[in-house]
Design an enzyme around this catalytic site. Structure first.
Site, PDB file in Angstrom:
ATOM      1  N   MET A  56      10.116   5.530  26.555  1.00 48.27           N
ATOM      2  CA  MET A  56       9.045   4.862  27.285  1.00 48.27           C
ATOM      3  C   MET A  56       9.629   4.125  28.487  1.00 48.27           C
ATOM      4  O   MET A  56      10.454   3.226  28.325  1.00 48.27           O
ATOM      5  CB  MET A  56       8.312   3.875  26.372  1.00 48.27           C
ATOM      6  CG  MET A  56       7.608   4.538  25.202  1.00 48.27           C
ATOM      7  SD  MET A  56       6.619   3.365  24.246  1.00 48.27           S
ATOM      8  CE  MET A  56       7.900   2.332  23.545  1.00 48.27           C
ATOM      9  N   ILE A 109      12.463   1.723  18.672  1.00 56.39           N
ATOM     10  CA  ILE A 109      13.846   1.368  18.989  1.00 56.39           C
ATOM     11  C   ILE A 109      13.879   0.511  20.251  1.00 56.39           C
ATOM     12  O   ILE A 109      13.388   0.928  21.301  1.00 56.39           O
ATOM     13  CB  ILE A 109      14.713   2.623  19.189  1.00 56.39           C
ATOM     14  CG1 ILE A 109      14.664   3.506  17.937  1.00 56.39           C
ATOM     15  CG2 ILE A 109      16.154   2.235  19.515  1.00 56.39           C
ATOM     16  CD1 ILE A 109      15.394   4.828  18.097  1.00 56.39           C
ATOM     17  N   GLY A 135      10.092  -1.366  27.962  1.00 53.89           N
ATOM     18  CA  GLY A 135      10.890  -0.138  27.996  1.00 53.89           C
ATOM     19  C   GLY A 135      11.682   0.093  26.728  1.00 53.89           C
ATOM     20  O   GLY A 135      12.392  -0.786  26.274  1.00 53.89           O
ATOM     21  N   SER A 136      11.590   1.253  26.142  1.00 52.40           N
ATOM     22  CA  SER A 136      12.203   1.474  24.849  1.00 52.40           C
ATOM     23  C   SER A 136      12.004   2.922  24.416  1.00 52.40           C
ATOM     24  O   SER A 136      11.734   3.787  25.236  1.00 52.40           O
ATOM     25  CB  SER A 136      11.589   0.514  23.834  1.00 52.40           C
ATOM     26  OG  SER A 136      10.217   0.342  24.107  1.00 52.40           O
ATOM     27  N   ARG A 137      12.101   3.159  23.102  1.00 53.74           N
ATOM     28  CA  ARG A 137      12.017   4.527  22.597  1.00 53.74           C
ATOM     29  C   ARG A 137      11.314   4.545  21.244  1.00 53.74           C
ATOM     30  O   ARG A 137      11.420   3.598  20.461  1.00 53.74           O
ATOM     31  CB  ARG A 137      13.439   5.079  22.462  1.00 53.74           C
ATOM     32  CG  ARG A 137      13.528   6.480  21.913  1.00 53.74           C
ATOM     33  CD  ARG A 137      14.979   6.921  21.897  1.00 53.74           C
ATOM     34  NE  ARG A 137      15.390   7.475  20.625  1.00 53.74           N
ATOM     35  CZ  ARG A 137      16.646   7.653  20.250  1.00 53.74           C
ATOM     36  NH1 ARG A 137      17.627   7.298  21.059  1.00 53.74           N
ATOM     37  NH2 ARG A 137      16.938   8.169  19.075  1.00 53.74           N
TER      38      ARG A 137
END
Length: 208
Positions: A85, A141, A171-173
Site C-alpha cells: 500500500m 505488516i 504506507g505498509s503491506r
C-alpha cells in the site's frame, strides 16, 4: 468518510493549524506563524485525504475472494498474495472472505520497508479467518513510515466478505493466503482495490 482510528491525528493537525492561524493574526510582524499556518493547512488536508475511507458496494459471494487492501501486488508465492500500500492508497483493510475470526496475533518487530524480503521480521498483526473453505490468514505488516496498526475486529467475530477489519497508518503491506479450493486470478504488478478486486475464484470442481 474518515477511517476509524484516525481521529487523534486529524484533531492534532487541525488544532496546531488553528493555533498558528491565531498567532499569525495576533503577530503580523512575525511571518513565521503565517507560513506555519499554511503548512498546517496543507498537513491537515493531507491527513484528510490519507485517512479517507470511501464506502464501497461489495458483491458478497462464496465463488471468489476479494482483495483485503488497496495497492499493488508485489509478490505471489506459496499461495500467498502480498499487496503493498502506497501513501496515496486507502489504508483500511477488509475481509477477503466471509467467516469467523479464530485468532488475532500481534507480533512486535522492526520497521524495514514493507516491500523488502526482510520485512517478514516487521511489526505485524495476523488475522486467522475460518471460512467454509478453510482458514485464511490476513497479515497487516508495518513499514518504515507505518508504525501503528489499528484493529477493528475481535476474536470470535463473524465477518462478512468486504467488512472492514483494520487499518495501517502511512504506507505498509497486507498479505493474504489463498485456500487450495481457489485459483489465483491476479498477477504480480497488478493494482487492486479492497473489497472490489477479485483475487481468486473457486475451482470448477467445487460446488458452492
Amino acid at each position: 468518510m474518515i477511517a476509524k482510528g484516525s481521529e487523534p491525528w486529524l484533531f492534532t493537525a487541525a488544532s496546531v493549524t488553528a493555533l498558528f492561524a491565531i498567532l499569525s493574526r495576533a503577530t503580523d510582524s512575525l511571518p513565521f506563524f503565517n507560513h506555519a499556518a499554511y503548512m498546517g493547512m496543507a498537513l491537515t488536508f493531507f491527513m484528510v485525504i490519507f485517512f479517507r475511507d470511501p464506502e464501497r458496494k461489495v458483491e458478497v459471494s462464496d465463488a471468489y475472494m476479494i482483495s483485503p487492501a488497496d495497492g499493488t501486488i508485489i509478490d505471489i508465492r506459496d499461495r500467498k498474495i502480498c499487496i503493498f500500500m502506497f501513501l496515496q492508497n486507502v489504508h483500511v483493510n477488509r475481509a477477503p472472505i466471509s467467516g469467523k475470526i479464530r485468532e488475532i496475533t500481534y507480533k512486535k518487530g522492526g520497521y524495514l520497508p514493507a516491500f523488502c524480503k526482510d520485512s517478514e521480521r516487521n511489526e505485524r498483526n495476523e488475522f486467522l479467518i475460518h471460512s467454509k473453505y478453510g482458514d485464511v490468514q490476513v497479515t497487516q505488516i508495518a513499514g518504515t513510515i507505518a508504525r501503528r496498526i489499528v484493529t477493528y475486529s475481535s476474536v470470535n467475530d463473524t465477518v462478512e466478505q468486504g467488512q472492514r477489519i483494520g487499518m495501517i497508518r502511512f504506507g505498509s503491506r497486507v498479505d493474504v493466503t489463498i485456500p487450495h479450493d481457489f485459483d489465483i486470478t491476479v498477477c504480480k504488478g497488478e493494482r487492486v482495490l479492497a473489497g472490489k478486486t477479485v483475487i481468486a475464484t473457486i475451482k470448477n470442481d467445487r460446488n458452492f
